[in-house]
Design a protein around this motif. Structure first.
Motif: not given
Length: 741
Positions: A363-367, A387-389, A414-427
């Motif tokens: 997901r990328k958000e451009f301002e 924002l780039h997540m 039942q289960g889930m393994s999830q990872k979130n990473e940031n690459f944008g200018e803002e967090v």
């Protein structure tokens, strides 16, 4: 491992044959569906009413016989070694076909299911002029959508949304940063056959985040054995000058099956009822779905993949008036990959189903670029996303089903393994991992006139977030390490009170662990135009819901009433502080007990002898309050929908035609949160025609529908553009052609 085990189960050659006829005339019926839901194996009858099903495992399985214009019939059928025979005489009926529910593990017909599950086909939603999947779900009683223009919408079930409603596609849970109000479904309706909605707590089946319900999207079916087909579907929408095209191809042998479907869509800015173009409400979408399956007697596997690219403008104010299609700033660019693997093993007295999924959401958000002075020099942001997540999620769901007489029992993990990473200018939210694990047991007991269902489940969730920023600065996010757990239970009873009346009573608990945004966010959420600050001390939300449904049905009248009461402990909500960071308002996450109640009721009349005439009416009610007697935000307005519809078949053919007129009334919404504005009542008038026509010996499907035909200028209470005074879409005429290849 699954492929290595498969040779142990592929040698049986059990078959089922039979003949399906009309109970009145005794004439054979062609195109009747003969289907085993649990085996996901079926066929249709030929011109003589005969059918043959091959590669069936031994055991007792639900068999469903269905055909338009006849009562759907289901029976528990024992498949023995060798050839099996089942003949049936179908009873004519004007009642809509009863479909198999796939969102619950017991695969019952809608009327047999203990839980009330709403089901709609994509074809039905298209016939009503739905532009997008998020728009289409609002046609289902009890379901609404939080919208940002036309291109962005997310489901609301009985007043609950965001991370309180789970979305399942291809049999796996969809994860795409759904905590954001402007984070839409991110799915295209091409390649989806139908939608099922579980209203109320579904944590027993799905764990955390199903506190408010589940939106379950059933993928397009593979072709029948020995068949090959293809089609092209063309859509055009007058309001947005929007077009959409999707084309599919599928082929199946006795064991191997394949399908593929591609879709593109493009829309300019939509116009409101007064002719104003809503600047930057434009959106584009590309989508590919493909699948491969192998089916033997005692083993079945299918692998599906979905790629979706969406470019979505985020409207903020009324500005430039044109028909351009490239999004302006700010906008979102979202890539989603969904890979799923569903595997079934069938033993003589039991079965095993193992489903695995991997979802990657970029997901990328451009301002808008902005200038600022620093030490006398002018600098500006580059062209990268603010924002780039990237969110990657692996989930699994394994069910074991032993056969014990009239009792169907499911044991599962039942289960889930999830990872979130940031690459944008803002967090906005930090880099983090989330891990879920749950274990469940549920049983369905069938009696002669009733069904009883119960279940227990235990879940744990661990969230670990990294530190972000510099300690002491206002955008600093501290590291977090939280664990949550919950026991949940559900019990339900369905009974045939008389031959025409059935009743359902369901009691269920649910839970939702706070999501990463609620615990840790600290920054400007550009899509929401506000600063959101998380609370690392939040508790899990827990709820208990009572749901009572009564349904009446005979050959010419159907009626229902469905009421619910939902108590939620530690309900999490955003509240403005009255302070600002730069020029953006600051909102913080808080908790308080809440109560929601309401329901849906309606009727459907198709009087004898004019069975082609249909009168339908439904009414949705939902109210929500916090413990301090203030109203919950984003409660949909009460809605009343009335439809007059006619349907007929062309003489001696399977060519169908229909026409309808619908009036939707959305009532005043005066019960609003302290920071919300009230919404006045409005009416929307919709019409449509459609059916099949014969061109060059091909059956071509067509649909023409006009929504908001009188060009009413209105603002939906669940529109995120309401605070800017921007109205919803005006008159829109939709054209659809479906062309077989």
């Amino acid at each position: 491992m699954l492929w290595a085990l498969s040779p142990l189960y592929i040698f049986s050659q059990n078959t089922l044959t039979g003949t399906i006829t009309d109970s009145d005339s005794g004439a054979p019926l062609e195109q009747v569906s003969i289907y085993f839901p649990q085996l996901q194996n079926g066929t249709i009858t030929d011109e003589n009413g005969n059918y043959t099903l091959k590669n069936l495992p031994e055991g007792n399985y639900k068999l469903v016989v269905s055909y338009l214009g006849y009562e759907t019939y289901s029976i528990s059928f024992e498949i023995g070694t060798g050839n099996n025979v089942f003949d049936y005489q179908m009873v004519p009926s004007a009642i809509e076909m009863d479909e198999v529910v796939l969102s619950t593990p017991f695969h019952k017909l809608e009327r047999e299911n203990v839980m009330k599950v709403e089901q709609k086909s994509i074809a039905e939603l298209k016939s009503e002029g739905a532009m997008t999947l998020a728009d289409g779900i609002t046609r289902i009683p009890g379901v609404s959508s939080v919208s940002t223009g036309v291109g962005i919408g997310k489901p609301v079930i009985r007043g609950l949304s965001f991370n309180r409603v789970l979305v399942y596609t291809q049999g796996v849970r969809l994860e795409n940063q759904q905590f954001g109000g402007e984070h839409g479904l991110g799915l295209n309706d091409a390649g989806i056959s139908s939608i099922e909605v579980i209203k109320g707590p579904a944590s027993l089946l799905y764990g955390s985040d199903a506190l408010g319900g589940v939106l379950y999207l059933n993928p397009e079916n593979f072709e029948l054995a020995g068949k090959t087909s293809g089609d092209v579907n063309l859509n055009y929408f007058t309001n947005t000058l929007g077009y959409g095209t999707n084309a599919g191809f599928k082929t199946s042998g006795e064991k191997f099956k394949f399908l593929v479907r591609g879709a593109i869509a493009s829309n300019a800015d939509y116009e409101t009822g007064d002719g104003t173009s809503v600047t930057n409400s434009r959106f584009k979408e590309s989508d590919i779905k493909t699948g491969f399956a192998y089916q033997a007697a005692k083993f079945k596997t299918e692998l599906r993949y979905n790629y979706n690219l969406s470019k979505l403008g985020i409207p903020e104010e009324i500005g430039v008036q044109n028909n351009d299609r490239d999004p302006l700033l700010p906008y979102q660019e979202i890539f989603t990959h969904i890979l799923s693997s569903k595997n079934n093993f069938f033993f003589k007295k039991s079965s095993l189903e193992a489903t695995f999924g991997y979802i990657f959401n970029d997901r990328k958000e451009f301002e808008e670029e902005h200038d600022h002075e620093e030490e006398g020099e002018e600098e500006e942001h580059g062209e990268g996303p603010s924002l780039h997540m990237e969110l990657s999620t692996f989930n699994y769901n394994i069910h074991y089903n032993p056969q014990w007489g009239k009792t169907t029992t499911i044991f599962g993990i039942q289960g889930m393994s999830q990872k979130n990473e940031n690459f944008g200018e803002e967090v906005l939210i930090p880099n983090a991992t989330t891990n879920d694990f749950g274990v469940l047991a549920t049983s369905h007991i069938h009696f002669t006139k009733s069904d009883f269902q119960w279940g227990l489940r235990y879940d744990v969730r661990a969230i670990k977030g990294d530190e972000s920023g510099v300690q002491g600065e206002e955008t600093y996010i501290a590291a977090i390490d939280r664990n949550f757990n919950s026991f949940n239970a559900a019990v339900g009873y369905r009974v045939d009170v008389t031959d025409n009346i059935l009743a359902r009573l369901n009691l269920a608990s649910g839970f939702r662990a706070p999501n990463l945004a609620e615990l840790t966010s600290n920054g400007l959420h550009s899509g929401a135009n506000r600063v959101e600050i998380g609370n690392p001390d939040l508790k899990s939300e827990r709820n208990f819901q009572i749901d009572l449904a009564l349904e009446y049905g005979n050959k010419h009248v159907e009626a229902y009433i469905n009421g619910f009461y939902n108590g939620v402990s530690d309900y999490i909500y955003l509240q403005p502080t009255g302070e600002f960071r730069d020029t953006d308002p600051i909102y913080i996450f808080q908790q308080q007990n809440a109560t929601l109640y309401g329901g849906e009721f309606g009727f459907h009349i198709h009087p004898h002898p004019i069975d082609w005439l249909h009168l339908e009416s439904s009414y949705d009610i939902v109210y929500g309050q916090l413990e301090n007697d203030t109203n919950l935000p984003l409660m949909p307005a009460n809605k009343w929908t009335n439809t007059f519809r006619v349907e007929w078949n062309k003489k001696d053919t399977q060519y169908r035609c229909y026409a309808f007129v619908t009036l939707q009334t959305f009532f005043d919404q005066n019960k609003v949160a302290v920071f919300e504005t009230k919404t006045p009542r409005y009416n929307l008038f919709n019409v449509g025609v459609g059916g099949d026509i014969k061109i060059f010996d091909h059956k071509i499907g067509y649909k023409i529908s006009g929504n908001n035909l009188f060009d009413k200028n209105y603002i939906s209470h669940l529109s995120r553009l309401k605070t800017d005074g921007i109205a919803n879409i005006g008159r829109n005429v939709a054209f659809n052609l479906s062309i077989p290849l």
